[in-house]
Design an enzyme around this catalytic site. Structure first.
Site, PDB file in Angstrom:
ATOM      1  N   GLU B  62       0.808  -1.226   0.000  1.00 59.95           N
ATOM      2  CA  GLU B  62       0.000   0.000   0.000  1.00 59.95           C
ATOM      3  C   GLU B  62       0.841   1.277   0.000  1.00 59.95           C
ATOM      4  O   GLU B  62       0.530   2.232  -0.714  1.00 59.95           O
ATOM      5  CB  GLU B  62      -0.951   0.005   1.209  1.00 59.95           C
ATOM      6  CG  GLU B  62      -2.208  -0.829   1.025  1.00 59.95           C
ATOM      7  CD  GLU B  62      -1.988  -2.324   1.202  1.00 59.95           C
ATOM      8  OE1 GLU B  62      -0.849  -2.731   1.512  1.00 59.95           O
ATOM      9  OE2 GLU B  62      -2.955  -3.091   1.028  1.00 59.95           O
ATOM     10  N   HIS B 131     -10.669  -4.695  10.295  1.00 60.07           N
ATOM     11  CA  HIS B 131     -11.322  -4.558   8.986  1.00 60.07           C
ATOM     12  C   HIS B 131     -12.664  -3.841   9.081  1.00 60.07           C
ATOM     13  O   HIS B 131     -13.526  -4.014   8.229  1.00 60.07           O
ATOM     14  CB  HIS B 131     -11.555  -5.933   8.343  1.00 60.07           C
ATOM     15  CG  HIS B 131     -10.308  -6.653   7.945  1.00 60.07           C
ATOM     16  ND1 HIS B 131      -9.398  -7.133   8.852  1.00 60.07           N
ATOM     17  CD2 HIS B 131      -9.809  -6.969   6.719  1.00 60.07           C
ATOM     18  CE1 HIS B 131      -8.406  -7.729   8.213  1.00 60.07           C
ATOM     19  NE2 HIS B 131      -8.628  -7.636   6.914  1.00 60.07           N
TER      20      HIS B 131
END
Ligand SMILES: Cc1ncc(C[n+]2csc(CCOP(=O)(O)OP(=O)(O)O)c2C)c(N)n1
Ligand SMILES: [Mg+2]
Lengths: 330, 327
Positions: B62, B131
């Protein structure tokens, strides 16, 4: 990649070209010295990272780059701005936080940009310019351009994980990026050998990226390596790494008394490996240029610099209304 | 005006595909977006249509690919970067904030960064603490970023197209619980929804319920429940979180005299608290009750179904509270 015979490479440069190289390096040096003074006088605030000692890295790199190539670096960026063709006045006006600065006084010492000249900063987060520069190379590939992005970072930055992430993609996607590691032996006060395992030019090996280490104090050595690297990158559609063995004379930034190294160590580099002395000696000894001519160049550089400083310190501060502009595109 | 009906998920796909066809500078990049068609299937069929140049599978890096995309945007490309989940943007937020959001200002205006960061945000259900976080307030705090969180398929398409055409870096927060929602929307290739404009989802007179993303669904349910007790609630969908549509919020509150905010995010230093502060400073004289903010409980998201339900804003509790406000 095999280095070309350096004597033959040298002969490709005319004396006029070399005088121009000398003039450029002198401009980097004189401006750095001047900004140190201005910092002590309180005309420049915050951090201020000087480039004295490393001039051949920039001069050699720019000598062999082409129009359309991009350049991106860390906060040690003032000489880079000059190398890209930014007016010295605008650099000094930025350093002094004036409305006439290249970033209107909003970027300061660490943040200068001139997209029209291929100059992309000027970044204060150690290592962040590396994925950014890799993205600029991605742009050149995407557009089908025959240009590269020269992405410079330090020995300290070399340990940032994002650099490995960027190198993986650069190799995978065949991006035209030249990674220039300016190994000036120290991060802030920490010697590279205390924090870096292995060789910095081999850091791309796991991704199949070739690299080499060169004497960054020698204009010709740098230029020759960059010339070869640029050709290799474009012909093979591969990234490449050059580690420049260089040295910074001053502290990391203006507030650093540099107690982590001896005066003798600094003196030895100044005497034996100074990039300006080398090109000076080459011009005088090998090209028969008169010392008086070089002295005259120095005088002109200094006179121009004085004019630039005057311009900067006499420029207005940014208008208060500028506080809230340039945040969002219109 | 001709229209078609599709899901939020496919609306996102259509928005991206239309913009990729329209502008050669637009490309999509992220983990699993190409061959796999997206972890949430938001790019179904795109790789097949556009190929490797425009739809790019990245390594799971990322920080690296976000920086790379930002660099390409500074040069003039218009990347769409997908985060599989916004939780993973924590590894990339340096480039979102320090590189994408601030460079325009630091450069005195000469460097733009036209880029969209998009992906699933907040609690999709039973995926626990790493998450499920709602990042709206985190990114809305940053000058130089726009933050969008559509609550239906129509807005998802119109706002994503607007975001891709916008020259600013845009944070685009999607919600997994909405991916299957179907709505009608124009077929017009230039259909966009204006960034920075809230929508009145339901008109009412007694209380304004303000929300974004999936919480708009919660707000609608609260409003429906209140109707049984004869309370008329107005539901405002922010749609864009930054810049905030202050006028829409204040106009509604001036009409109803009561305001409630619903968000999945934690309350402290959140969008809800900022909106409450706005209302209290600019519409204080119109208020008949303190502004109430219903948020996620201040705990990492638990996995157990019953605990997760307790951690998120609950319709019953909100209905009960509003009843006491309106009395
Ligand atoms: C992410 C991050 N961590 C720490 C710093 C503070 N810092 C600024 S420069 C520097 C040393 C970097 O050294 P190097 O990469 O060798 O570059 P040089 O200054 O020698 O040119 C550090 C630690 C920072 N700016 N960014
Ligand atoms: Mg260093």
């Amino acid at each position: 990649m095999n280095a070309q015979n350096i004597e033959q490479f040298k002969s490709e440069y005319s004396t006029e070209q070399l005088i121009e190289v000398y003039r450029q390096m002198l401009r980097f040096r004189r401006m750095s010295e001047k900004t140190a003074q201005m910092y002590q006088q309180g005309l420049i605030g915050g951090f201020c990272h000087l480039y004295t000692g490393q001039e051949a890295v920039l001069a050699g790199t720019f000598a062999e780059c082409e129009k359309g190539d991009d350049h991106i670096t860390s906060y040690r960026c003032h000489a880079h701005a000059l190398a890209c063709g930014v007016d010295e006045k605008e650099v000094l006006a930025e350093l002094t936080g004036r409305a006439t600065g290249i970033s209107k006084g909003k970027g300061g010492s660490m943040h200068m940009f001139a997209p029209d000249k291929g100059y992309w900063g000027g970044h204060g987060i150690v290592g962040a310019q590396v994925p950014l520069g890799t993205g600029m190379a991605f742009y050149h590939k995407y557009m089908g351009n025959q240009n590269i992005c020269v992405t410079s970072y330090g020995d300290g930055a070399a340990n940032q994980g994002q650099i490995f992430e960027a190198m993986n993609m650069a190799s995978l996607w065949g991006l035209p990026v030249l990674y220039v590691v300016e190994n000036n032996v120290y991060g802030m006060g920490t010697a590279a050998k205390r924090v870096c395992a292995g060789e910095l030019h081999q850091r791309g090996a796991a991704f199949g990226i070739e690299g080499e280490k060169v004497d960054g104090q020698d204009f010709f050595t740098v230029a020759e390596a960059v010339k070869r690297a640029r050709k290799y990158i474009l012909e093979n559609k591969r990234p490449y790494i050059i580690e420049m063995d260089t040295y910074r004379y001053r502290g990391h930034s203006m507030s650093d008394p540099a107690k982590y190294r001896s005066k003798e160590e600094v003196q030895a580099v100044k005497e034996n490996r100074d990039p300006l002395i080398r090109i000076y000696d080459c011009l005088v000894d090998e090209r028969g240029v008169k010392e008086s001519e070089l002295k005259e160049i120095d005088n002109i550089v200094k006179a121009n610099l004085k004019e630039s400083v005057d311009f900067a310190v006499n420029s207005p501060l940014p208008d208060a209304a500028e506080l809230m502009t340039d945040i969002m595109p219109k | 005006m001709t229209t078609y009906t599709t899901t939020y998920r496919n609306a996102l796909r259509d928005a991206m595909s239309e913009e990729i066809r329209r502008d050669e500078k637009v490309y999509l990049m992220g983990e699993e977006v190409a061959e796999y068609n997206g972890a949430y299937k938001c790019s179904q069929g795109m790789w097949e249509e556009f190929g490797d140049k425009r739809v790019i599978d990245t390594p799971i890096t990322e920080y690296g690919f976000t920086g790379l995309a930002v660099g390409s945007a500074m040069k003039g490309l218009r990347p769409i970067v997908e985060f599989m989940s916004w939780d993973f943007s924590m590894q990339a937020c340096d480039h979102i904030i320090n590189s994408a959001a601030k460079t325009k200002y630091m450069s005195g205006g000469v460097v733009d960064c036209p880029i969209v960061f998009r992906g699933q945000n907040a609690a999709s259900g039973r995926v626990a603490a790493q998450h499920s976080q709602d990042f709206a307030g985190w990114y809305a705090n940053i000058p130089g970023l726009k933050v969008i969180a559509p609550a239906n398929a129509h807005d998802a398409k119109g706002l994503l197209k607007a975001a891709i055409r916008d020259d600013a870096p845009v944070i685009f927060l999607e919600h997994e619980k909405l991916y299957g929602m179907e709505n009608e929307m124009p077929t017009d290739l230039d259909f966009t929804v204006e960034i920075g404009k809230a929508a009145t989802v339901k008109e009412g007179t007694d209380v304004s319920i303000i929300a974004y993303s999936y919480s708009v669904e919660t707000a609608k349910e609260v409003a429906k429940n209140l109707e049984k007790d004869g309370i008329s609630a107005e539901v405002i969908d922010l749609r864009t979180i930054s810049p905030l549509d202050e006028t829409a919020i204040l106009d509604s509150v001036k009409k109803t005299s009561r305001a409630v905010f619903i968000q999945e995010a934690w309350a402290y230093a959140s969008v809800g608290d900022s909106v409450a502060s706005l209302i209290q400073s600019k519409a204080f004289d119109h208020l008949d009750a303190p502004v109430e903010v219903f948020s996620g409980e201040r705990t990492p998201m638990p996995y157990a179904a019953n605990l997760e339900e307790l951690a998120l804003p609950q319709v019953d509790k909100i209905v009960e509270k509003i009843k006491t406000m309106v009395k």
